[in-house]
Motif scaffolding. Structure first.
Motif, short mmCIF file in Angstrom:
data_model
loop_
_atom_site.label_atom_id
_atom_site.label_comp_id
_atom_site.label_asym_id
_atom_site.label_seq_id
_atom_site.Cartn_x
_atom_site.Cartn_y
_atom_site.Cartn_z
N UNK A 94 -2.28 -19.65 37.48
CA UNK A 94 -3.28 -19.29 36.48
C UNK A 94 -3.38 -17.77 36.32
N UNK A 95 -3.38 -17.05 37.42
CA UNK A 95 -3.48 -15.59 37.37
C UNK A 95 -2.27 -14.98 36.67
N UNK A 96 -1.08 -15.48 36.97
CA UNK A 96 0.12 -14.94 36.34
C UNK A 96 0.17 -15.28 34.84
N UNK A 97 -0.30 -16.47 34.48
CA UNK A 97 -0.35 -16.82 33.06
C UNK A 97 -1.34 -15.92 32.31
N UNK A 98 -2.49 -15.68 32.94
CA UNK A 98 -3.48 -14.81 32.31
C UNK A 98 -2.93 -13.39 32.15
N UNK A 99 -2.22 -12.93 33.17
CA UNK A 99 -1.65 -11.59 33.09
C UNK A 99 -0.55 -11.52 32.04
N UNK A 100 0.23 -12.56 31.91
CA UNK A 100 1.28 -12.60 30.89
C UNK A 100 0.66 -12.53 29.50
N UNK A 101 -0.46 -13.23 29.33
CA UNK A 101 -1.14 -13.21 28.03
C UNK A 101 -1.66 -11.80 27.73
N UNK A 102 -2.21 -11.11 28.74
CA UNK A 102 -2.70 -9.75 28.54
C UNK A 102 -1.57 -8.81 28.14
N UNK A 103 -0.39 -9.04 28.71
CA UNK A 103 0.75 -8.17 28.45
C UNK A 103 1.50 -8.56 27.18
N UNK A 104 1.06 -9.64 26.53
CA UNK A 104 1.69 -10.05 25.28
C UNK A 104 3.04 -10.71 25.45
N UNK A 105 3.27 -11.33 26.62
CA UNK A 105 4.54 -12.02 26.86
C UNK A 105 4.45 -13.41 26.26
N UNK A 106 5.16 -13.66 25.17
CA UNK A 106 5.04 -14.95 24.49
C UNK A 106 6.21 -15.14 23.54
N UNK A 107 6.50 -16.41 23.22
CA UNK A 107 7.51 -16.76 22.23
C UNK A 107 6.83 -17.42 21.04
N UNK A 108 7.39 -17.22 19.85
CA UNK A 108 6.84 -17.83 18.64
C UNK A 108 7.27 -19.29 18.56
N UNK A 109 6.61 -20.05 17.66
CA UNK A 109 7.00 -21.45 17.44
C UNK A 109 8.46 -21.53 16.99
N UNK A 110 8.88 -20.59 16.13
CA UNK A 110 10.25 -20.62 15.62
C UNK A 110 11.26 -20.42 16.74
N UNK A 111 10.96 -19.51 17.67
CA UNK A 111 11.87 -19.26 18.79
C UNK A 111 11.95 -20.49 19.69
#
Length: 623
Positions: A94-111
């Motif tokens: 949970x902590x790593x997911x929250x930190x990833x969200x803060x850092x903007x680490x994400x893929x789009x639906x298209x990707x």
């Protein structure tokens, strides 16, 4: 080189193995979307709830890992420890997911959709297949959007974890030191001094025994153990009487066989799906009712499926659901299938996917004749009669054993049976009967711990045999009381005295090795040394000898030995080193150095990830 292969099997390899057996992604994708209420919260991490359902799933995954290590023996697992480990991993995730969200680490639906389209399991003839993808979504009970959200979270977690783990920096000096330590070769010579002669005439006073016990209580730990009597009953111990197979038996068995074949005949299931993706539930229900009316008015099911069904994987096949199995859609869907006669069409059935109109047909089954099945049925009936005889005997004996609180009832009725006894039985017992999981659950139950000493009711063993047990005594885990450990403590006191006496006698030899050539010391010592060979760390030496061999300095001159002693049970060992080759690391091929660098980098990366998560925990609100 052998020394390098030893590294992989040695301490660093073992550390890495333990670390990598603890993955961060512990739960299935459905775990990300399990709803919860406050009463169902196991932990809250910065306001994000971890449900008890998630914890249960994560604990099961950990439990399954450890069960594979102990060959499925659940009694050897410490379940509270496993649950705490699972909860800690969920908090970390949970902590790593929250930190990833803060850092903007994400893929789009298209990707994400592009990644899915490239998966071989979703491709047919080299192209993405909507049908295969739809079948997969149904099998895991997810929608396209929920799967994309799950994959997005999973990818973010892997990105932040791999960024920390895969790019850890390692210095050349650290790597060189590690290579030097692991590849250093030492030529060893060992002399064994048995302690039996030194024990002659030695005694231990009550005070010495008490003092040693109080100082070394940790040496006298014991695991839980029981003393138990048991009797095993197998079918082979019973007289095989009244087992003749009659014609009536065979006819009855054949009739049951026919009914079973008919009942298990495969059903071909078709459906027309009206979803709620682009309309509300009321509109979807109305459309489904209209389609049902058209079918009742004469439109074929295949025509209706092609025109109205919104299941892309089946509409062009007349609505056929490939590889239908109960549970794909819902219980209501399955109940409707089971209620339909051949060719009958159901009224609309609601599931989480929308409304379904269903048609089901049972395939024709070819049933073998009575004569063709006679031999198999005869063997089957004989087996059933034997099993019934065994079951009836067990039931009758069980009443006698429990009612009389005695195992003797079994041997009195079955002359070939025997009551056996075993003392000091632990959870790791290798006894072929007492190691059975159901038996261990009984003999180490809370009732037994609280004093139950009654004969048990029958327990079925994994192989089908039956056992009755009667615990005579229970020895709880912990430190043995002095009264119980006196003989063991006395032996240790005497062995310790003998070791000190032997070491004192050998002290002159050890001192001579520091100033005199080894050949000269050996000649006047009357101690026989064995040339043990050349060793590196973690190469199979007994731990005490390895620790001694690699703790002493290299010899200062040619012909000189460095020496010390190691203590083994009833033995003092003089450990001498005649040569140290510290240049092996410089001769390692480049590919082995590259592999060593990779291993050490993974080790450092795991350390960094752990340090990072500990930092996140220290700044998080976890309750």
């Amino acid at each position: 080189m052998e020394s390098f292969r030893t590294l992989i099997k040695g301490w660093l390899g073992k550390v890495l193995l333990v670390l990598f057996l603890t993955p961060l992604a512990l739960v299935g994708i459905e775990g990300y979307f399990s709803g919860s209420n406050k009463a169902d919260v196991a932990k809250s991490v910065n306001g994000q709830d971890i449900s008890n359902k998630e914890l249960e799933s994560a604990t099961k995954n950990y439990k399954d890992q450890y069960l594979s290590m102990v060959k499925g023996d659940e009694s050897l697992l410490n379940l509270p420890v496993i649950q705490n480990k699972a909860l800690d991993a969920l908090v970390t995730r949970a902590l790593l997911q929250q930190q990833a969200e803060k850092l903007g680490i994400s893929l789009s639906d298209a990707q994400l959709e592009q990644m899915l389209a490239q998966q071989p399991s979703f491709q047919e003839n080299g192209k993405f297949s909507e049908q295969l993808y739809g079948n997969y979504l149904r099998s895991v009970g997810m929608t396209n959007q929920s799967l994309l959200a799950s994959l997005r979270q999973d990818h973010a977690l892997k990105m932040i974890s791999s960024t920390l783990m895969d790019y850890a920096l390692v210095s050349k000096s650290d790597l060189q030191q590690l290579a030097n330590l692991q590849t250093e070769q030492r030529t060893l010579h060992l002399a064994s001094i048995k302690l039996d002669d030194y024990k002659k005439g030695l005694t231990a006073s009550n005070q010495e025994i008490t003092d040693y016990y109080n100082k070394h209580k940790g040496e006298f730990k014991q695991v839980a153990a029981v003393d138990v009597d048991y009797v095993v009953l197998t079918p082979s111990l019973l007289p095989q009487t009244n087992l003749a197979v009659t014609d009536a038996d065979l006819k009855q068995a054949y009739q049951a066989f026919v009914e079973k074949q008919q009942k298990e005949a495969k059903r071909e299931v078709k459906h027309i799906l009206i979803t709620t993706d682009t309309r509300d539930a009321a509109a979807a229900q109305k459309l489904a009712n209209d389609v049902y009316a058209k079918i009742q008015a004469g439109m074929t099911f295949a025509q209706a499926a092609a025109q109205f069904s919104e299941d892309p994987s089946s509409k062009d096949q007349g609505g056929l659901v490939d590889a239908y199995a109960p549970g794909i859609f819902s219980t209501d869907f399955d109940n409707a299938v089971n209620a339909l006669k051949n060719g009958q069409v159901s009224k609309p059935v609601k599931t989480q996917y929308g409304y379904h109109i269903i048609e089901a047909n049972t395939q024709t089954v070819t049933i073998p004749s009575f004569e063709a099945e006679k031999a198999r049925l005869t063997a089957e009936v004989e087996k059933t009669k034997s099993a019934n005889l065994f079951s009836d005997t067990v039931n009758n004996l069980n009443e006698m054993v429990v009612g009389g609180d005695s195992l003797d009832a079994v041997v009195q009725e079955v002359k070939a049976a025997r009551v056996e006894s075993a003392k000091g039985v632990t959870l790791t017992t290798q006894n072929p009967y007492l190691s059975d999981l159901n038996v261990k659950a009984k003999i180490f139950s809370d009732d037994v711990k609280n004093g139950d000493r009654n004969a048990s009711s029958n327990i079925q063993l994994a192989n089908g045999d039956t056992i009755w047990i009667k615990v005579r005594d229970y020895h709880p885990a912990g430190i043995k009381p002095l009264a119980q450990a006196t003989a063991e403590v006395k032996a240790k006191v005497i062995e310790d005295k003998a070791y000190k006496a032997a070491k004192a006698k050998m002290s002159t030899i050890l001192a001579d090795f520091k100033t005199q050539p080894a050949a000269q010391v050996i000649a006047k010592s009357n101690v026989t040394f064995e040339n043990a060979g050349v060793f590196v760390r973690s190469q199979g030496l007994k731990r005490a000898i390895e620790r001694a061999a690699f703790s002493i300095p290299a010899p200062t001159k040619e012909g000189m030995w460095s020496a010390t002693t190691a203590k083994l049970p009833n033995e003092l060992v003089i450990v001498a080193v005649s040569n140290v080759n510290a240049n092996v690391a410089s001769e390692l091929p480049q590919e082995q150095l590259t592999e060593l660098t990779k291993l050490y980098q993974q080790f450092r990366g795991q350390q960094i990830l752990e340090d990072y998560t500990e930092y996140l925990k220290s700044h998080a609100k976890i309750k």
